[in-house]
Design a protein around this motif. Structure first.
Motif: not given
Ligand SMILES: [Zn+2]
Ligand SMILES: [Zn+2]
Length: 761
Positions: A603-614, A622-629
């Motif tokens: 989950g934290r890996l998805f978070d990192a990629v989500s932030a890097i992609l802006g 919970e899970g919002q960044a991964a869902i956005a990705l």
């Protein structure tokens, strides 16, 4: 099983066979086959004796399960030859009550077509009556206060029958024979509509409520398991007001559409989706929304899916039918509080949200939220298993030798009581973070233990010492305690979901769970059966700068990953510029290890990629960044990042290598939608190769996929497809959620298997 010629058999039917019209069904069936005898309810289910022609008896027994009423779930039919009595006629006999309780309670069920016809018929005495029900439909679990299941043990005990209802209730030929919640306008519950100040509305409550909804007001509407907040779905002003007042910033709202046609205008439907949407359980189904769906932008911001459900009570049908447009229907609460379900505190709890209240006087005994599912490869993939599903047991092909209670995790908590071949996974309790949810948890355990007559001798819990569910378990006296590792519980829940015992290769990807080594796990590759597990691989551990703060702020995970990969030479990325000021502090924090526990979390890996992609620097759920990705990923992109497996430590380098590929593509100006897709594909392919490495070593060829990350169907589809192409057998969830809502089931089966000491029989 039955020989030709006249004879007599005693039949026992087990499963959900009470309160669902089973006895009248048996009565009619006996007449059809010209059989004499009787039928009745007892604590174990339904008992029958039938006498007559042998062929007819055989056909009768077969039909008991094959033609059972809609709501019945026949688990087992057993027969035994008994001496003939020669007594003519067929009777429904008095129910037998006793000490041991095995009978099951049906979940709440959507209004059936016959009842809808009654409500629509101007000549019917239930015309327009919002509480119409029968043996095939209506409230069940949410109104049951005690056992055995009859009207006295439901909140309908407040409403004595009128003569007409009593006649229907006692007539075996009537659709309402022994339907415990049966009622009518003369004797049953009634609606009451009041404005925000408590002033009653003048006129028909449904008509006025519809007018107020049309005007864009926000109504609190009492439902089956709690209060909903309703407002028209196409009105941006109304929906954004609802968001602001609920203090729910971005999490999508569900929409209720009048019927399939109305739903089709909102989302794309497959035959499987239609089946789930129109089924008796009526969950919210997450489906791809149409480009020009007539819903306000605030309903599901930046989301290509829409959660849609169809009406499941006569009140819903009346409201939406007269309004003629979809409504937002979301739980009646503020942000993360449990849904309001009691009349005495609802006006206080929803005072800042609702413009008006549509009450009724049937009490809700157990608070239950709407269930939420996705559809994956023609089957349900549960996201939240609650109203409509609970308390139907998850049956398993082995026995729980001693009664078990499993306390679940902390977020999305459910608990589970189990005995015999049945695991009763509770309704969604919620995040065990405040006093009210904790009360719902402890009261729920009491209620389930009584309803299903389970006195736990074994209590299973998570290893995390700070979970309130763990603390609760440790306080129980006179029980055997069994600690179950979080990701082992995930894999075991997937095994139990599929009725299997393993061993399997288990992939458990989620946010966080406590590892036996004291670190935080979440990207795990296990070899597991129900008793134990071996951790054969995991994503490389990365610091979470600031601990839990890193969960709320995914950009901190971007810092951690980028620092691990590039050290002081991080490329010039937007994410760095956005956080230029705090970046060095965060790097120092990550490197120091102070308040920065390392985690292997997917989950934290998805978070990192989500932030890097802006996409997300901060999350509100919970899970919002991964869902956005997942949402961002281009569906036509076929490419995927290729990460070479690292010998004896499968998955170890995968996170870092994927992030490096993401950064390379981003720097070269590749579209973020393509990057998101390639990331998903790359991770999925890495999982497949890791499974192959484990197969080579162990010979195991079955893989179980669990953990909240596998709610992501883009990832799930690619992993399942990839594994199947390599000849694996793949187990996914379809009865309990892959997220922490399924943990309690996993804990229960592990605890039972450990106690038994063998992989069970
Ligand atoms: Zn009905
Ligand atoms: Zn009545």
């Amino acid at each position: 099983m039955v020989r030709p010629g006249p004879s007599r058999v005693r039949v026992r039917v087990e499963g959900i066979v009470q309160g669902v019209g089973f006895r009248p069904f048996v009565h009619a069936l006996a007449r059809e086959y010209d059989l004499a005898g009787f039928v009745g309810n007892d604590t174990g289910g339904v008992f029958v004796e039938v006498e007559g022609d042998g062929d007819h008896l055989s056909a009768f027994v077969t039909d008991l399960s094959q033609r059972a009423p809609t709501l019945a779930q026949v688990e087992r039919v057993t027969t035994e030859a008994v001496p003939r009595t020669g007594q003519p006629g067929f009777a429904i006999v008095t129910s037998v009550t006793g000490a041991a309780r095995e009978a099951l309670i049906s979940p709440d069920t959507a209004t059936c077509p016959d009842c809808l016809a009654d409500v629509a018929d101007p000549t019917d005495r239930r015309h327009g009556y919002p509480f119409t029900n029968c043996t095939n439909c209506g409230p069940r679990f949410t109104i049951v206060t005690d056992v055995p299941y009859d009207r006295r043990a439901t909140t309908m005990a407040d409403f004595p029958f009128c003569a007409d209802c009593a006649a229907e209730y006692t007539d075996p030929g009537d659709r309402r024979f022994h339907a415990e919640p049966v009622c009518c306008p003369a004797c049953g519950p009634a609606l009451r509509l009041v404005d925000a100040d408590g002033v009653p509305a003048v006129g028909d409550p449904v008509d006025v409520a519809v007018r107020w909804l049309r005007d864009g007001r926000i109504l609190a509407v009492k439902g089956l398991g709690g209060y909903h907040l309703a407002t028209r779905a196409d009105d941006e002003r109304a929906v954004s007001a609802l968001r602001a007042r609920k203090r729910r910033e971005e999490k999508p709202f569900a929409v209720m559409a009048a019927d399939l046609r109305a739903a089709r205008a909102l989302v794309h439907l497959t035959p499987a989706a239609v089946r789930v949407l129109t089924g008796a359980r009526r969950p919210v189904v997450l489906l791809p929304r149409r480009a020009h769906a007539p819903v306000a932008a605030s309903v599901a911001p930046d989301n290509r899916d829409l959660g849609v459900m169809l009406p499941y009570t006569p009140l819903h049908h009346l409201l939406i039918g007269r309004l003629g447009m979809p409504i937002v229907l979301t739980s009646g609460n503020t942000s993360d509080e449990p849904i309001a379900h009691r009349d005495d505190d609802v006006r206080q709890r929803l005072a800042r949200i609702a413009d008006a209240y549509l009450f009724h006087d049937r009490r809700i005994h157990v608070r239950t939220d709407d269930s939420v599912v996705r559809v994956f490869r023609g089957r349900e993939l549960p996201v939240r298993r609650s109203r409509g599903y609970v308390p139907a047991p998850v049956t398993v092909p082995w026995r729980f030798d001693r009664p078990v209670l499993a306390c679940g995790a902390a977020l999305k908590n459910t608990f589970c009581v189990a005995k015999g071949r049945r695991a009763f996974v509770s309704h969604h309790i919620g995040d065990l973070e405040n006093y009210e949810t904790l009360c719902a948890f402890t009261e729920g355990i009491e209620h389930f233990s009584r309803l299903f007559d389970v006195r736990p001798e074994i209590v299973a819990h998570d290893l995390h010492p700070e979970y309130l569910s763990t603390k609760y378990a440790l306080q129980r006296d006179d029980v055997e305690l069994v600690g179950v590792q979080h990701h082992h519980a995930h894999v075991a829940s997937c095994l139990a979901d599929n009725g299997e015992r393993g061993p399997v290769i288990g992939v458990a990807f989620d946010g966080l769970g406590f590892g036996p080594d004291g670190t935080l796990w979440g990207g795990e590759l296990l070899v597991a059966d129900l008793i134990g597990f071996e951790r054969v691989g995991h994503l490389g551990a990365i610091p979470m700068p600031g601990g839990v703060a890193a969960i709320r702020e995914p950009w901190r995970m971007a810092v951690a990953y980028l620092d691990e990969i590039y050290g002081d030479a991080v490329p010039d990325l937007e994410v760095l510029r956005r956080h230029e000021r705090r970046w060095p502090v965060m790097v120092a924090l990550a490197r120091s290890g102070t308040n920065s526990p390392r985690t292997s979390s997917a989950g934290r890996l998805f978070d990192a990629v989500s932030a890097i992609l802006g996409l997300r620097d901060r999350v509100t759920y919970e899970g919002q960044a991964a869902i956005a990705l997942e949402q961002l990923a281009h569906r036509d992109e076929r490419g995927g990042y290729r990460v070479e497996p690292a010998g004896t430590a499968p998955l170890a380098d995968v996170g870092r290598e994927l992030v490096r590929c993401v950064v390379d593509d981003l720097v070269s100006g590749v579209d973020p939608g393509r990057i998101a897709a390639r990331f998903h594909h790359g991770l999925a392919d890495a999982v497949v190769r890791a499974a192959e490495a484990v197969r080579e070593r162990t010979g195991l060829a079955s893989v179980a996929l669990s953990g909240g990350v596998f709610q992501n169907v883009l990832l799930l589809d690619r992993v399942v497809g990839g594994l199947e192409a390599e000849g694996f057998r793949v187990l996914v969830h379809s009865r309990v959620p892959p997220n922490d809502g399924g943990i309690s089931l996993g804990q229960a089966v592990v605890a039972a298997a450990r106690h038994r000491g063998t992989p069970s029989s």
